[in-house]
Scaffold this motif. Structure first.
Motif, PDB file in Angstrom:
ATOM      1  N   HIS A 114       5.728  16.704  15.849  1.00 30.31           N
ATOM      2  CA  HIS A 114       5.535  17.696  14.798  1.00 30.31           C
ATOM      3  C   HIS A 114       6.847  18.399  14.454  1.00 30.31           C
ATOM      4  CE1 HIS A 114       1.240  17.110  15.618  1.00 30.31           C
ATOM      5  NE2 HIS A 114       1.022  17.696  14.464  1.00 30.31           N
ATOM      6  N   THR A 115       7.730  18.563  15.413  1.00 29.09           N
ATOM      7  CA  THR A 115       9.042  19.146  15.131  1.00 29.09           C
ATOM      8  C   THR A 115       9.844  18.237  14.217  1.00 29.09           C
ATOM      9  OG1 THR A 115       9.056  20.270  17.286  1.00 29.09           O
ATOM     10  CG2 THR A 115      11.160  20.024  16.154  1.00 29.09           C
ATOM     11  N   GLN A 116       9.762  16.936  14.438  1.00 32.00           N
ATOM     12  CA  GLN A 116      10.465  15.997  13.564  1.00 32.00           C
ATOM     13  C   GLN A 116       9.880  16.015  12.152  1.00 32.00           C
ATOM     14  OE1 GLN A 116      13.177  14.715  14.295  1.00 32.00           O
ATOM     15  NE2 GLN A 116      13.248  14.848  16.510  1.00 32.00           N
ATOM     16  N   ARG A 117       8.571  16.169  12.061  1.00 29.71           N
ATOM     17  CA  ARG A 117       7.954  16.283  10.732  1.00 29.71           C
ATOM     18  C   ARG A 117       8.422  17.556  10.024  1.00 29.71           C
ATOM     19  NH1 ARG A 117       2.918  14.646  13.789  1.00 29.71           N
ATOM     20  NH2 ARG A 117       2.710  12.403  13.449  1.00 29.71           N
ATOM     21  N   ASP A 137      11.461  24.353  17.253  1.00 28.93           N
ATOM     22  CA  ASP A 137      10.212  24.686  17.937  1.00 28.93           C
ATOM     23  C   ASP A 137      10.315  25.973  18.746  1.00 28.93           C
ATOM     24  OD1 ASP A 137      11.914  23.790  19.863  1.00 28.93           O
ATOM     25  OD2 ASP A 137      10.577  22.267  20.687  1.00 28.93           O
ATOM     26  N   ALA A 138      11.431  26.713  18.600  1.00 26.07           N
ATOM     27  CA  ALA A 138      11.594  27.973  19.320  1.00 26.07           C
ATOM     28  C   ALA A 138      10.704  29.046  18.712  1.00 26.07           C
ATOM     29  CB  ALA A 138      13.047  28.412  19.298  1.00 26.07           C
ATOM     30  N   ALA A 139      10.342  30.041  19.517  1.00 24.45           N
ATOM     31  CA  ALA A 139       9.399  31.069  19.075  1.00 24.45           C
ATOM     32  C   ALA A 139       9.938  31.866  17.895  1.00 24.45           C
ATOM     33  CB  ALA A 139       9.077  32.002  20.241  1.00 24.45           C
ATOM     34  N   ASP A 140      11.224  32.263  17.940  1.00 25.55           N
ATOM     35  CA  ASP A 140      11.778  33.058  16.843  1.00 25.55           C
ATOM     36  C   ASP A 140      11.892  32.240  15.558  1.00 25.55           C
ATOM     37  OD1 ASP A 140      13.609  31.506  18.182  1.00 25.55           O
ATOM     38  OD2 ASP A 140      15.311  32.811  17.793  1.00 25.55           O
ATOM     39  N   THR A 141      12.230  30.968  15.687  1.00 25.31           N
ATOM     40  CA  THR A 141      12.300  30.098  14.504  1.00 25.31           C
ATOM     41  C   THR A 141      10.944  29.979  13.828  1.00 25.31           C
ATOM     42  OG1 THR A 141      14.090  28.807  15.490  1.00 25.31           O
ATOM     43  CG2 THR A 141      12.856  27.784  13.702  1.00 25.31           C
ATOM     44  N   LEU A 142       9.910  29.716  14.629  1.00 30.47           N
ATOM     45  CA  LEU A 142       8.566  29.561  14.064  1.00 30.47           C
ATOM     46  C   LEU A 142       8.084  30.858  13.431  1.00 30.47           C
ATOM     47  CD1 LEU A 142       6.888  27.428  16.889  1.00 30.47           C
ATOM     48  CD2 LEU A 142       7.809  26.646  14.706  1.00 30.47           C
ATOM     49  N   GLU A 143       8.396  31.978  14.050  1.00 29.35           N
ATOM     50  CA  GLU A 143       7.967  33.269  13.502  1.00 29.35           C
ATOM     51  C   GLU A 143       8.633  33.547  12.158  1.00 29.35           C
ATOM     52  OE1 GLU A 143       8.153  38.074  14.561  1.00 29.35           O
ATOM     53  OE2 GLU A 143       8.523  36.581  16.139  1.00 29.35           O
ATOM     54  N   LEU A 144       9.933  33.327  12.073  1.00 31.73           N
ATOM     55  CA  LEU A 144      10.641  33.613  10.828  1.00 31.73           C
ATOM     56  C   LEU A 144      10.263  32.639   9.723  1.00 31.73           C
ATOM     57  CD1 LEU A 144      14.154  34.477  12.291  1.00 31.73           C
ATOM     58  CD2 LEU A 144      12.529  36.058  11.224  1.00 31.73           C
ATOM     59  N   VAL A 204       4.657  23.275   5.444  1.00 35.82           N
ATOM     60  CA  VAL A 204       5.462  23.771   6.563  1.00 35.82           C
ATOM     61  C   VAL A 204       4.700  24.828   7.350  1.00 35.82           C
ATOM     62  CG1 VAL A 204       7.461  25.233   7.082  1.00 35.82           C
ATOM     63  CG2 VAL A 204       7.743  23.174   5.710  1.00 35.82           C
ATOM     64  N   GLN A 205       3.980  25.692   6.659  1.00 41.71           N
ATOM     65  CA  GLN A 205       3.179  26.702   7.358  1.00 41.71           C
ATOM     66  C   GLN A 205       2.106  26.046   8.226  1.00 41.71           C
ATOM     67  OE1 GLN A 205       2.088  29.289   3.964  1.00 41.71           O
ATOM     68  NE2 GLN A 205       3.153  30.942   5.043  1.00 41.71           N
ATOM     69  N   ALA A 206       1.535  24.950   7.747  1.00 41.13           N
ATOM     70  CA  ALA A 206       0.545  24.224   8.556  1.00 41.13           C
ATOM     71  C   ALA A 206       1.199  23.634   9.809  1.00 41.13           C
ATOM     72  CB  ALA A 206      -0.108  23.120   7.724  1.00 41.13           C
TER      73      ALA A 206
END
Length: 370
Positions: A114-117, A137-144, A204-206
């Motif tokens: 999923h990170t590659q997608r 896939d880091a927490a801060d990256t996903l949050e932002l 991307v949000q999905a």
């Protein structure tokens, strides 16, 4: 299963106590295998590739049916039982460790996919995000990215919001990293039409939602792996090996199993692991090649152990360096080191002793000195 017992009982007749039932089956796990072993049958696990090759001996037409497959398995068991591997008698705890360890590793593989997608999608409409974020896939990256999935929204992110995300992810040098992120997200780049960008942002949000759940479940399963592995009597010996921790050690134990009679020698364990080479000889030509048929989960864990052992074991480092000096590539030298470590693990498990650096590498040290 009850009907099978009844059929076999009728065939055996009055001599049921003197009859040995041998079963060939194309799997080594599952409730059916467990029930057959519990019933006292001798169960031989047949690799599907072996069965396919054996089928070609009986006919080359390519025809296939369940009845034909059953006949092939029965014939294999009748004529080649001595060359087939019996189902290992692993303990229930080892089976439990295998379940949680495999689930944990599968979730990690799914996160990578999923990170590659996500990376592919961002490259198509928001390349500045790939420059700004190192670990997608880091927490801060996903949050932002969840807050600002489009370039326009990301450009409007304030230093305060970026800093808050970094703080929740326990980052260091928050002020410097926040400023760098804001600058990178505001970099000009080729963009897509507005409607296409909106579609990409939704997708991307999905992906971010899936990755967030995967991160949570990976942490949960990691705790389960450590809890189950810690209960096994062989855990202390496995953890004493260089390069093996709780999770990696659990994977190695899960894939090798804990049946003490499964591997008759260190060579047998190495062959099963897929770290030992295979030999192809024809006439005067003889070559040694890497094994490409192996347990992917096990070889992945063993090569990771070998890589980690380079930093933790002077003997392992010296052994690797000698292979490299002989002209081996990095992968070949790492595989040879993994093969050596499997032999050391086998000896420790057989004797019930923990790893000792001097004992493990004394033979190679003496050879070098000589």
């Amino acid at each position: 299963m009850a009907r099978l017992h009844a059929v076999l009982g009728e065939l055996a007749g009055d001599d049921a106590d003197e009859v040995e039932v041998v079963v060939g089956i194309e799997t080594d796990r599952g409730p059916w295998v467990g029930a057959l072993v519990a019933a006292g049958y001798r169960v031989l696990a047949v690799n599907p590739l072996q069965a396919a090759r054996f089928r070609d001996r009986l006919g080359v037409s390519g025809a296939k049916s369940d009845a034909g497959d059953a006949h092939v398995l029965a014939d294999m068991v009748r004529t080649h039982a001595h060359q087939l591997r019996p189902v290992a008698g692993d303990s229930a705890l080892a089976e439990a460790i295998k379940v949680v360890a495999r689930t944990h590793k599968t979730l990690i593989w799914e996160r990578t996919r999923h990170t590659q997608r996500l990376r592919h999608a961002l490259r198509d409409y928001f390349p500045a995000a790939l420059t700004a974020f190192e670990d997608l896939d880091a927490a801060d990256t996903l949050e932002l990215l969840a807050k600002a999935p489009s370039p326009d929204q990301a450009a409007r992110l304030t230093i305060g919001r970026i800093s808050a995300a970094l703080r929740r992810a326990h980052r260091r040098d928050i002020a410097g990293k926040a400023a760098a992120l804001q600058s990178a997200l505001r970099t000009e780049h080729l963009d897509q039409p507005e409607v296409v960008t909106a579609a990409y942002a939704a997708s991307v949000q999905a992906l971010i939602a899936v990755l967030t759940v995967l991160n949570q479940q990976i942490k949960t399963m990691e705790k389960q792996v450590e809890a189950h592995f810690g209960q096994h009597p062989a855990a202390e010996i496995i953890l004493s090996q260089p390069g093996l921790g709780q999770v990696l050690g659990a994977r190695v134990l899960a894939e090798f199993g804990d049946d003490p009679d499964r591997y008759t020698s260190a060579k047998a364990r190495k062959n099963y692991a897929g770290t030992s080479p295979i030999t192809r000889a024809s006439g005067k030509k003889k070559t040694a090649l890497a094994r490409f048929v192996h347990n992917d989960r096990l070889i992945d864990a063993l090569l990771t152990q070998a890589y980690c052992a380079l930093l933790r074991s002077p003997g392992a480092r010296a052994y690797y360096d000698r292979q490299r000096a002989r002209g081996s590539s990095h992968n070949a030298a790492l595989r040879q080191l993994a093969n050596r470590l499997v032999g050391i693990l086998h000896g420790c498990l057989k004797t019930g002793t923990s790893y000792d650096e001097t004992t493990a590498w004394s033979h190679h040290t003496e050879n070098v000195a000589a």
